[in-house]
Design a protein around this motif. Structure first.
Motif, mmCIF file in Angstrom:
data_model
loop_
_atom_site.group_PDB
_atom_site.id
_atom_site.type_symbol
_atom_site.label_atom_id
_atom_site.label_comp_id
_atom_site.label_asym_id
_atom_site.label_seq_id
_atom_site.Cartn_x
_atom_site.Cartn_y
_atom_site.Cartn_z
ATOM 1 N N ALA A 175 -5.212 3.459 -1.829
ATOM 2 C CA ALA A 175 -6.649 3.286 -2.050
ATOM 3 C C ALA A 175 -7.297 4.522 -2.673
ATOM 4 O O ALA A 175 -8.247 4.404 -3.452
ATOM 5 N N LYS A 176 -6.763 5.706 -2.352
ATOM 6 C CA LYS A 176 -7.437 6.944 -2.762
ATOM 7 C C LYS A 176 -6.684 7.749 -3.822
ATOM 8 O O LYS A 176 -7.187 8.772 -4.281
ATOM 9 N N ARG A 177 -5.517 7.303 -4.227
ATOM 10 C CA ARG A 177 -4.717 8.093 -5.177
ATOM 11 C C ARG A 177 -5.371 8.133 -6.546
ATOM 12 O O ARG A 177 -6.082 7.194 -6.949
ATOM 13 N N PRO A 178 -5.100 9.172 -7.315
ATOM 14 C CA PRO A 178 -5.586 9.210 -8.701
ATOM 15 C C PRO A 178 -4.730 8.318 -9.598
ATOM 16 O O PRO A 178 -3.600 7.948 -9.241
ATOM 17 N N ASP A 179 -5.246 7.982 -10.750
ATOM 18 C CA ASP A 179 -4.483 7.187 -11.714
ATOM 19 C C ASP A 179 -3.193 7.915 -12.080
ATOM 20 O O ASP A 179 -3.181 9.132 -12.268
ATOM 21 N N GLY A 180 -2.113 7.157 -12.176
ATOM 22 C CA GLY A 180 -0.835 7.724 -12.599
ATOM 23 C C GLY A 180 0.036 8.237 -11.483
ATOM 24 O O GLY A 180 1.185 8.611 -11.731
ATOM 25 N N PHE A 181 -0.478 8.241 -10.256
ATOM 26 C CA PHE A 181 0.323 8.705 -9.121
ATOM 27 C C PHE A 181 1.041 7.502 -8.520
ATOM 28 O O PHE A 181 0.421 6.552 -8.049
ATOM 29 N N ALA A 182 2.386 7.531 -8.534
ATOM 30 C CA ALA A 182 3.191 6.384 -8.118
ATOM 31 C C ALA A 182 3.382 6.360 -6.614
ATOM 32 O O ALA A 182 3.641 7.390 -5.986
ATOM 33 N N VAL A 183 3.269 5.180 -6.040
ATOM 34 C CA VAL A 183 3.590 4.968 -4.629
ATOM 35 C C VAL A 183 4.757 3.989 -4.570
ATOM 36 O O VAL A 183 4.625 2.824 -4.954
ATOM 37 N N LEU A 184 5.903 4.494 -4.115
ATOM 38 C CA LEU A 184 7.127 3.702 -4.052
ATOM 39 C C LEU A 184 7.523 3.482 -2.596
ATOM 40 O O LEU A 184 7.500 4.423 -1.794
ATOM 41 N N SER A 185 7.887 2.264 -2.276
ATOM 42 C CA SER A 185 8.367 1.983 -0.929
ATOM 43 C C SER A 185 9.707 2.675 -0.705
ATOM 44 O O SER A 185 10.580 2.661 -1.576
ATOM 45 N N GLY A 186 9.862 3.244 0.474
ATOM 46 C CA GLY A 186 11.149 3.820 0.849
ATOM 47 C C GLY A 186 11.954 2.900 1.728
ATOM 48 O O GLY A 186 13.022 3.282 2.231
ATOM 49 N N ASP A 187 11.468 1.685 1.939
ATOM 50 C CA ASP A 187 12.144 0.689 2.780
ATOM 51 C C ASP A 187 12.209 -0.621 2.022
ATOM 52 O O ASP A 187 11.158 -1.163 1.641
ATOM 53 N N ASP A 188 13.405 -1.154 1.842
ATOM 54 C CA ASP A 188 13.545 -2.423 1.125
ATOM 55 C C ASP A 188 12.698 -3.524 1.748
ATOM 56 O O ASP A 188 12.044 -4.286 1.043
ATOM 57 N N ASN A 189 12.699 -3.614 3.076
ATOM 58 C CA ASN A 189 12.014 -4.744 3.709
ATOM 59 C C ASN A 189 10.491 -4.622 3.687
ATOM 60 O O ASN A 189 9.797 -5.576 4.024
ATOM 61 N N LEU A 190 9.955 -3.455 3.275
ATOM 62 C CA LEU A 190 8.501 -3.297 3.134
ATOM 63 C C LEU A 190 8.058 -3.313 1.672
ATOM 64 O O LEU A 190 6.885 -3.074 1.374
ATOM 65 N N THR A 191 8.972 -3.623 0.780
ATOM 66 C CA THR A 191 8.634 -3.639 -0.642
ATOM 67 C C THR A 191 7.530 -4.639 -0.943
ATOM 68 O O THR A 191 6.562 -4.320 -1.652
ATOM 69 N N LEU A 192 7.655 -5.840 -0.412
ATOM 70 C CA LEU A 192 6.669 -6.879 -0.713
ATOM 71 C C LEU A 192 5.259 -6.452 -0.301
ATOM 72 O O LEU A 192 4.344 -6.473 -1.134
ATOM 73 N N PRO A 193 5.015 -6.082 0.959
ATOM 74 C CA PRO A 193 3.633 -5.710 1.299
ATOM 75 C C PRO A 193 3.137 -4.472 0.564
ATOM 76 O O PRO A 193 1.962 -4.414 0.183
ATOM 77 N N ILE A 194 3.996 -3.492 0.347
ATOM 78 C CA ILE A 194 3.536 -2.265 -0.324
ATOM 79 C C ILE A 194 3.157 -2.544 -1.775
ATOM 80 O O ILE A 194 2.103 -2.102 -2.247
ATOM 81 N N VAL A 195 3.977 -3.291 -2.492
ATOM 82 C CA VAL A 195 3.640 -3.597 -3.887
ATOM 83 C C VAL A 195 2.455 -4.558 -3.950
ATOM 84 O O VAL A 195 1.568 -4.419 -4.809
#
Length: 293
Positions: A175-195
């Motif tokens: 919600a607060k990151r600047p443009d261009g800053f990537a947030v990648l899931s570190g858990d396969d099973n949380l990929t869906l909600p994080i993306v």
């Protein structure tokens, strides 16, 4: 650059315990053919705690050489000693790595200012984009959202691999990151909600086994095809669970010994050791049910 599926590569070993660079090259080819967006050698899944610094750099070199610029390589060159991390990261840059994965310093458990100074010092000294790796379950301390967001303001801090397990933390960062800053899931099973919440992809263990399926899953997510993404998530969920039935990368490495497309040995370096027989049966059953073997 940091969007999609980035495979946290295993490190294959020969029966004598040495690194099997031939199998590693084969693995890189299979990943690229499967459509992954990048490669992450010598992270947790690559058994970074038990490879030497020279092996660490050599593994990165082999992956970069085999990838030949077709996908970015994010080199795992982190340490709880800032100077050691700088030394390895400088070498990774010379080799041609596109970025570095820097784990939060473990065991010495710095405060939040220490975390900030550690990552910024590495980024500014090495001049290579840094992906912060936050995994408090292994490091003993969380890099708090305020610190991640402070780091996100630095031009060389390119993103975070979030493995805190806290969706509240992930949402605050997104919600607060600047443009261009990537947030990648570190858990396969949380990929869906994080993306689905606005994240950019996953640093995946499962894609070692199913690069094509993971790529299709995350592509559907990023393109907003949620019904397809949910279907693919639930199809892969038994695999996500199975490969974490024991300490990573023990289960995934065992699973990869069952693949006909690769010649992977069930060899680890102590203190990691082979999977118990009952757990092997469970992993094998899941792979059979999913048509992976």
């Amino acid at each position: 650059m940091f969007r999609g599926v980035f495979t946290a590569l295993i490190t294959p070993f020969n029966k004598d315990g040495s690194v099997d660079y031939g199998a590693l090259r084969d693995l890189v080819e299979i990943q690229i053919a499967g459509g992954v967006n990048g490669l992450v050698p010598v992270g947790t899944t690559g058994e970074s705690p038990t490879v030497t610094h020279e092996e660490n750099v050599k593994i990165v070199e082999v992956v970069v050489d085999q990838a030949k610029g077709r996908v970015p390589v994010i080199a795992g060159t982190g340490s709880n000693c800032t100077d050691e991390a700088i030394q390895m990261t400088k070498r990774a840059k010379e080799i041609g790595a596109d970025a570095t994965l820097q784990v939060a310093p473990y065991y010495n458990k710095p405060n939040q200012e220490g975390f900030y100074r550690h990552f910024v010092t590495i980024a500014e000294t090495c001049e290579l984009p840094v992906i912060v790796y936050n995994i408090p379950g292994r490091t003993g301390k969380n890099v708090e959202p305020e610190t991640i967001l402070r780091l996100a303001g630095h031009p060389l801090i390119a993103g975070v691999k979030e493995a805190s397990g806290s969706m509240a933390q992930v949402m605050e960062i997104i919600a607060k990151r600047p443009d261009g800053f990537a947030v990648l899931s570190g858990d396969d099973n949380l990929t869906l909600p994080i993306v689905a919440l606005g994240g950019d992809g996953v640093v995946s263990v499962a894609s070692n086994l199913v690069p094509g399926r993971m790529s299709a899953f995350v592509k559907a997510l990023l393109e907003g095809r949620m019904e397809e993404a949910r279907r693919r998530h639930y199809e892969l969920l038994p695999l996500f669970k199975a490969i974490f039935i024991d300490t990573n990368p023990i289960p995934v490495k065992y699973a990869m010994t069952l693949l006909s497309s690769l010649s992977i040995q069930e060899v680890y370096r102590l203190p990691l050791c082979p999977l118990a027989e009952d757990k092997k049966r469970l992993v094998k059953t899941v792979l059979e049910d999913l048509g992976i073997i």
